[in-house]
Design an enzyme around this catalytic site. Structure first.
Site, PDB file in Angstrom:
ATOM      1  N   CYS A  42       0.895  -1.223   0.131  1.00 54.06           N
ATOM      2  CA  CYS A  42      -0.098   0.002   0.137  1.00 54.06           C
ATOM      3  C   CYS A  42       0.949   1.182   0.058  1.00 54.06           C
ATOM      4  CB  CYS A  42      -1.058  -0.048   1.390  1.00 54.06           C
ATOM      5  SG  CYS A  42      -2.538   1.029   1.064  1.00 54.06           S
ATOM      6  N   HIS A  43       0.614   2.226   0.972  1.00 50.71           N
ATOM      7  CA  HIS A  43       1.419   3.490   0.963  1.00 50.71           C
ATOM      8  C   HIS A  43       2.743   3.166   1.527  1.00 50.71           C
ATOM      9  CE1 HIS A  43      -2.857   5.242   1.137  1.00 50.71           C
ATOM     10  NE2 HIS A  43      -1.981   6.077   0.336  1.00 50.71           N
ATOM     11  N   GLU A  51      -6.801   6.476  -3.901  1.00 45.36           N
ATOM     12  CA  GLU A  51      -6.878   7.458  -3.024  1.00 45.36           C
ATOM     13  C   GLU A  51      -8.122   8.227  -3.294  1.00 45.36           C
ATOM     14  OE1 GLU A  51      -4.774   8.002  -0.434  1.00 45.36           O
ATOM     15  OE2 GLU A  51      -3.010   7.944  -1.845  1.00 45.36           O
TER      16      GLU A  51
END
Length: 225
Positions: free
Chosen positions: A133-134, A164
């Site tokens: 993910c991030h 997002e």
């Protein structure tokens, strides 16, 4: 036996706001549980060490296994309360490093030189750099000994722009993952929003979203067991 190093954020809020963020809980617990069930130990590190905040939104996306792991004394003490500092880490002890997500990592992962050096040392030792993910933010600015971005020419995934937008955070994040990867010469790959997806390119293993930590762990285990 060597261990896996799990990287967590210390960031408590979206920069410039009072909105809380932090670690996306399942991205740590599901990965750690899968790795530990395979008989490999894990350690937890964060840029500052010590306290690791939880993204409150992540608590809405839990299940029995996430909550059970969250409730363990080991996770509460070693991950959330007393995470290690980078200067306490010996890269030679680890076969892989894993960058967790949660929006907070977008502020404290990209420019942390100490963590970058740990990751590069593990990689140069034949180990793996992984993220979900991030957490891809932790890979963005790692450079090899020749000064080239490590992700240049590599297939990489992470939280997508579409995800997002769905999350309602496109206007507050400091960058978009796909653009940041491509700017550094990486090949950003993606599948449908919020579906499990993980890919491997050499010794880099990345997962797209919060539904992908176990997939990242499984790919890693295929390589080290």
């Amino acid at each position: 036996m060597k261990k896996v190093l799990i990287v967590l954020t210390n960031v408590t809020r979206y920069q410039g706001t009072n909105d809380p963020t932090g670690l996306w809980l399942g991205e740590a617990t599901e990965f750690a549980e899968t790795i530990q069930k395979a008989g490999i130990d894990v350690d937890y590190v964060s840029p500052k060490g010590g306290f690791v905040p939880l993204d409150p939104r992540s608590m809405k996306y839990t299940n029995e296994s996430i909550i059970k792991f969250y409730e363990t004394e080991d996770f509460q003490k070693r991950a959330l309360t007393n995470s290690l500092r980078p200067n306490e880490i010996n890269p030679d002890d680890y076969l892989a490093i894993y960058y967790t997500g949660g929006h907070g990592v977008m502020w404290d992962f990209p420019n942390d030189r100490a963590l970058q050096q740990i990751a590069l040392s593990i990689y140069d030792n034949g180990g793996y750099i992984t993220s979900v993910c991030h957490g891809v933010a932790g890979l963005l600015n790692i450079k090899d000994d020749a000064g080239r971005y490590l992700i240049a020419g590599k297939s990489i995934t992470g939280f997508t722009t579409a995800e997002e937008i769905i999350a309602g955070k496109k206007s507050v994040v400091p960058f978009l993952n796909n653009q940041a990867v491509e700017k550094r010469g990486g090949k950003f790959k993606k599948k449908r929003a919020y579906k499990e997806y993980a890919i491997q390119d050499g010794h880099l293993i990345t997962g797209q979203n919060p539904f992908s930590p176990r997939a990242v762990a499984r790919l890693l285990l295929e390589n080290v067991q």
